[in-house]
Design a protein around this motif. Sequence first.
Motif: not given
Length: 294
Positions: A230-248
């Motif tokens: 779902a987070l792929l659908a919006s630029p802000p949440t896309l960044v957040q998704g990458v952050g969750v994956w990389t920063l944990g």
Amino acid sequence: MSEPSGVIHDIGYQRYTGPRLGRRHVFGALYLHGLRTAFGFGRSAKAKIFPWLVVGILVVVAAGVTAVRAQAGVVIMTYAQFPDVMSWLVIFFVAVVAPELVSRDLHSGVLPLYFSRPLPRGDYVLAKLAALFTALWLLLGAPQLLMFLGAAFSRDDGMKGVAEELGDVLPGMLYAGLWAVVFGAIGLLIASLTGKRAFAAGGIVAVFLMTTPIVGTLSIMPSQTVNELALLASPPTLVQGVGVWTLGDLLVPPGTEDTVRIGDFGPLYAVVLVAVVAGAVALLLARYRKVATS
């Protein structure tokens, strides 16, 4: 035959004999001018109100978080969480600054002057992008630096504590850079489509905010896979998704994992983010190739 009666008067014009600085210095001047424009330097007092209001709010929030931690020992917001929490302010900052950087030039018709030698068309785009990236990174990174200084000086374990804080703040600063790149690339692309700053600002806010309900709808669908994508659908949440994956844990503390779910799709989020940024930059370059010949 009569002699010519014209007279040549020496009125003091002289040939330029100073250094010709060339392309690199023109790029640097354009970048510095864009960075100054982002914060209202060299412009009227009215132009300084909004950017410095945003700066003030971010600094006050960072100071409050620092004070609570120093007095009560409670971490209410990590360094990496700061850009996420403050992203709504960054959206409005981009909506105001990006049109100032490019829409004003389109409206005033000065682009032929910029695109005359020795500044290539691509350099104009890259200088504006670099200026906006830097402004956004400073906007999100400077408050984190304030939080770091407050936390480092309030710890009782000396250099060990400072080193631990440094290990936490550096990923947060890099994460702020990720926000800056995504917001800057998309915002500048939208602003470049019109010479009317009001329309450009409205378009930027619409793209960033009106896609958020789509994320909310997808996140409550019965399919777990759809929820995790779902987070792929919006630029802000896309960044957040990458952050969750990389920063944990630096971004999503233990016990709150259910609030942001991306499953095993972290690499996909990173690929989509790179594609979005690369696509926005490519479209910007194409846009200004067209503008230059029109």
